[in-house]
Design a protein around this motif. Structure first.
Motif: not given
Ligand SMILES: Nc1ncnc2c1ncn2[C@@H]1O[C@H](COP(=O)(O)OP(=O)(O)OP(=O)(O)O)[C@@H](O)[C@H]1O
Ligand code: SF4
Ligand code: SF4
Ligand SMILES: [Mg+2]
Lengths: 673, 275
Positions: B114-121
């Motif tokens: 999620x962090x890598x592709x959507x930059x979402x934590x």
């Protein structure tokens, strides 16, 4: 044959199963025809390919292992094997129905009976809910189920075995098929229920002109119901013809042996049954030439060739190279002398076992809802008395649930009686504790029905037999035990080297012999035989019965022989007791009981048991006992038999008949005798 | 220095001076009236402490169950019907992986992805579903997936083996002999019987998730029951430990009861009292 009447024609059918141990050639070159409205019976030993050849017709062989590798199955001129799956599905249940052996497991436990009957009506006849329901009600009444409307919403577990088989027949009849294949339709049922079901099937097939293929191992059933018979042996048809041909003039040594090895109710008791020795061949690796050769008494040099099924007389075929000689009477005529049943004289006055007023009530809790239950009492054995002299065989017959096995277990003291006395050599053993029972347990042994589950699969045959020898210190050490095991194995017709084998490496009949050897190891005086041959094929059955009789003569054993097969019981027993719903109905000398039954239930039982002879069967009026066996939880008042008895009146509902000696040695519990 | 008086007073306040039987009876009364005392660490009522976390844990467990059931039943069925073909092997590979991969590891992979592709934590604070369903679900779906994978693997294997068994039953042969469509044979005749053992497994797994999510909660930074439990243990917070243990026991009993009731619903032999 271009007979327009031919409905089904199986031509040179070959079925193979691919297994991890090799290819099982389950059916090899089977051909036969079924005409419209006729009844064809297929008989043969277990594993000879009867079921597989029928499943092949339905195209219901276990996938992916089972495959038809060759042959044609022509049904109304169409080769079923060429149809697509969908075309075949359209025919199943519509043109051809199949009824299976196990009524207890053949219905879906979680769907109501009604839906299961209506399913083919929806699918094949596109009926509406209302039409289908009406038809289902009609079908259920047709097969003799009362109160059909209410029954439709019930589930299989609310039906008895006999009623479930009726439901299966109703399903089979639903779309008015042209052919019904019934695979052992009554094997799991009691004699009187079997007669009801078969009469029903035969009558319906007449009335509706439905052709019937009945697969069975009961020759009596064949004689009573079949027009024509196929005898199968080791994946092939070895004899076929009309029922009269095959029964009265068998032309294949296997068929001849079969006819002779069944004990019969209508003949004087022979001292010894003729048997077919040996075992059928393994279909993984069948022998070359005639497959019956290893067991055939007429084997000759030409038998190394493969026999073809050839016409001996018009319409009567046999696959024996010497069939012509048999037909001409050159061989196979030597009828073994049937000695009249020698009556063994028990030493008067001295009873080995004597049972008086025996009762066993089991308490059961029955669930009535998720959270509620009721306690009730099953009166498994209710006031049973008899005695057995040393060296005598007492037969105990009755239908399922009549309490015969419980009587056996009480005598073995695997159960403690609720009331009554069991005297063994004058000593009452009914209330003894474990320690006092120990020496007596040795003297009363048991042989069970199921040779598969009664032997520990992880022990060798030698260990199984040696165990009691060492536990009871019958022999001093392991070496002596080994020697004794060898002796015992030979005594029961096995070989000493088999001691190294495990139970799964033995056939059913061989395992039953091991069971007998284990019982003999204890040097018993009395053996309770609980249905010792019911799980075995006819030819093997004869071998075991003869063995039991020989051992009795040699060792002076006393038997309590429990079984539901009247002919077998009569063959082996000196005296016979008949039980119904926990009570004893009649007790008499075996010959007297069969020649002149006095109790209405005994008469009904004898009428229901078919005799393997079509000429006799055709002249016997079909009298079947109606009704179901009542639940032992709620036995009828008065005489327990009054719900099914033709002579019953009000007195029978009120009074429990005492068992009385009507003639010397002939006891009957009936108010009208 | 703590004086004897202080100790005695404290013992009296906590009720430890009374006989054991009375203490137990008192606790039991508290249990049925849902008065479980106060946390020994935060001094807030235990029910309040648990209530907050239970909501979250329950939601994750329910979502994981829905996910698992939706995946497992079709997957198990297909695998059984195509037994010993590549379809079956593929499904079995997926389910074996499901058993082998720990949920927290899968959780970490999900977070990294999620962090890598959507930059979402995943957010740190919990939004209840009645406050903002979208935010709530987008937060909890990931832990539900992470534990649901293993869960679905367990259930799918159960479904597969029980369908394989059921398809060998005599009544399936009967249904085919009647000419019933193959799809209906599976849907009507096989599934109902095959789902019974699957229901048991689903119930057990569900009960296990309540309180069994310790590590996954840590990974997703969720303030759930598992985390609370670990805290309570490390702080010697006996009242809280007792209450959580009781709660888990109750959850097990209740799910078992529900399983039994479902059995009765599906199986007439139980509903109507069989032999
Ligand atoms: N699914 C299967 N896989 C492998 N072998 C099989 C399978 N089904 C049947 N066979 C074999 O095919 C042969 C014929 O079996 P079949 O069931 O037709 O016997 P049967 O004559 O009906 O016997 P029974 O009287 O015991 O019902 C046997 O040797 C059996 O072991
Ligand atoms: S062919 Fe030979 S071995 Fe085979 S049944 Fe005939 S006589 Fe016996
Ligand atoms: S007592 Fe009555 S009901 Fe019983 S068997 Fe005799 S006649 Fe029939
Ligand atoms: Mg069979």
């Amino acid at each position: 044959m271009s007979d327009s009447n031919v409905l089904l024609s199986v031509e040179d059918l070959h079925v193979h199963f691919v297994t991890s141990r090799g290819v099982v050639r389950a059916v090899e070159g089977v051909s036969y025809q079924v005409r419209r409205g006729e009844v064809l019976a297929i008989v043969g030993e277990s594993g000879c390919g009867k079921s597989v050849s029928s499943l092949a017709i339905m195209r219901l062989l276990a996938k992916p292992a089972g495959r038809v590798v060759h042959g044609k199955i022509m049904f109304e001129g169409v080769n079923l094997l060429d149809l697509t799956d969908e075309e075949m599905r359209e025919r199943r249940g519509r043109d051809i129905s199949m009824i299976f052996q196990e009524p207890m497991t053949s219905l879906n436990p979680v769907l109501p009976i009604g839906l299961q009957i209506m399913e083919p009506l929806f699918i094949h006849l596109k009926m509406t809910e209302e039409q289908a329901r009406a038809r289902a009600v009609e079908l259920l009444s047709l097969v003799g189920i009362t109160d059909p409307e209410r029954r439709l919403d019930q589930y299989p577990h609310q039906f008895s075995g006999g009623m479930r088989q009726r439901v299966m027949i109703a399903i089979g009849l639903a779309c008015n098929p042209k052919l019904i294949i019934a695979d052992e339709p009554t094997t799991a049922l009691d004699v009187t229920i079997q007669a009801q079901i078969l009469e029903l099937m035969k009558e319906l097939s007449r009335k509706l002109n439905i052709a019937l293929v009945i697969i069975t191992h009961n020759l009596g059933v064949v004689a009573r119901y079949a027009d024509r018979v196929n005898v199968m042996y080791a994946a092939r048809v070895v004899e076929k013809g009309t029922a009269d041909d095959v029964f009265l003039r068998p032309r294949h040594p296997y068929a001849m042996g079969l006819m002779r090895s069944v004990p019969r109710l209508d003949r004087p008791r022979g001292a010894k049954l003729e048997t077919i020795e040996g075992l059928p061949p393994n279909l993984l690796d069948p022998p070359k030439g005639c497959r019956f050769a290893a067991r055939c008494q007429f084997r000759a040099d030409i038998c190394a060739q493969d026999p073809a099924l050839e016409e001996i007389e018009p319409g009567h075929l046999s696959a024996c190279l010497r069939a012509k000689e048999i037909a001409a009477g050159e061989i196979g005529r030597e009828q073994t002398v049937i000695e009249a049943g020698g009556k063994r004289e028990g030493r008067a006055g001295e009873k080995l076992l004597s049972v008086t007023g025996l009762k066993k009530f089991f308490e059961v809790t029955r669930k009535t809802g998720t959270f509620s239950s009721v306690k009730s009492e099953v009166r498994a054995v209710n006031d049973v008395s008899f005695d057995i002299s040393p060296g005598e065989t007492l037969g105990l017959v009755g239908e399922s649930g009549c309490g015969k096995t419980t009587v056996g277990r009480l005598i073995l003291r695997l159960e403690t009686p609720t009331e009554g006395a069991i005297k063994f050599k004058g000593q009452d053993i009914s209330k003894l504790g474990a320690a006092e029972l120990r020496p007596i347990r040795r003297k009363i042994q048991v042989i069970f029905q199921d040779p598969y589950s009664s032997l520990n699969p992880r022990m060798t045959i030698g260990q199984i037999i040696a165990e009691p020898l060492l536990v009871y210190k019958i022999v001093p050490d392991a070496a002596a035990a080994k020697k004794r095991v060898a002796e015992l194995l030979e005594a029961v017709g096995l070989f000493a080297y088999m001691a190294e084998r495990y139970p799964h490496e033995m056939s059913g009949g061989q395992r039953q012999r091991v069971g007998i050897a284990r019982a003999l190891a204890m040097e018993p005086e009395c053996i309770v035989c609980d249905e010792p041959v019911s799980a075995l094929d006819v030819s093997i059955q004869g071998q075991i019965i003869n063995l039991l009789e020989n051992l009795q003569k040699r060792l002076g054993l006393t038997y309590l022989f429990i079984a539901h097969d009247l002919a077998v019981v009569r063959h082996i027993s000196d005296r016979v007791a008949v039980m119904y719903l926990g009570r004893m109905m009649e007790l008499a000398d075996g010959d007297a009981l069969y020649a002149e039954p006095l109790h209405p239930y005994t008469k009904a039982l004898l009428d229901a048991a078919p005799i393997p002879d079509p000429s006799i069967e055709k002249s016997r009026a079909a009298r079947t006992l109606g009704g179901e066996i009542p639940s032992p939880l709620r036995p009828p008042s008065g005489c327990v038999f009054h719900t099914r008895c033709l002579l019953a009146d009000d007195a029978c509902k009120a009074t429990i008949p005492e068992i009385r000696e009507v003639k010397p040695g002939h006891l009957v519990a009936c108010l009208k005798v | 220095m703590v004086t004897q008086e202080t100790i005695d007073a404290e013992r009296a306040r906590l009720g430890l001076d009374r006989p054991l039987g009375v203490q137990f009876a008192d606790w039991m009364v508290g249990l049925v009236t849902l008065d479980l005392g106060k946390s020994m660490w935060t001094d807030r009522p235990v029910t309040e402490e648990i209530g907050l976390r239970l909501e979250l844990t329950m939601q994750v467990a329910i979502m994981a169950t829905i996910f698992a059931v939706l995946i497992a039943i079709p997957l198990g069925t297909i695998s059984a019907l195509f037994k010993d073909t590549w379809v079956d092997y593929a499904v079995r590979l997926i389910t074996i992986a499901g058993l082998a991969v720990p949920s927290f590891w899968l959780g970490m992979i999900i977070i990294l992805a999620l962090l890598y592709w959507f930059n979402w934590l995943p957010p740190i604070t919990y939004t209840p579903i009645y406050v903002d369903p979208v935010a709530n679900i987008s937060q909890l779906i990931w832990p539900a997936l992470a534990v649901g994978y293993r869960y679905s693997a367990v259930v799918a294997r159960m479904v597969r083996s029980s369908i394989v068994e059921v398809m060998k039953e005599d009544y399936i042969r009967t249904a085919r002999a009647k000419g019933v469509f193959e799809k209906l044979v599976v849907a009507r005749h096989a599934m109902r019987n095959a789902l019974l053992p699957a229901i048991t497994v689903i119930g057990l797994e569900f009960a296990f998730l309540i309180g069994g999510l310790v590590v996954t909660e840590q990974v997703f930074n969720l303030n759930g029951l598992g985390k609370l439990f670990v805290q309570a243990v490390s702080r010697n917070d006996f009242t809280l430990i007792q209450a959580i243990v009781m709660l888990i026991a109750v959850v097990f009993i209740v799910t078992n009861l529900i399983v039994d009731l479902l059995y009765a619903l599906f199986d007439p032999r139980i509903r109507l009292g069989g032999k």
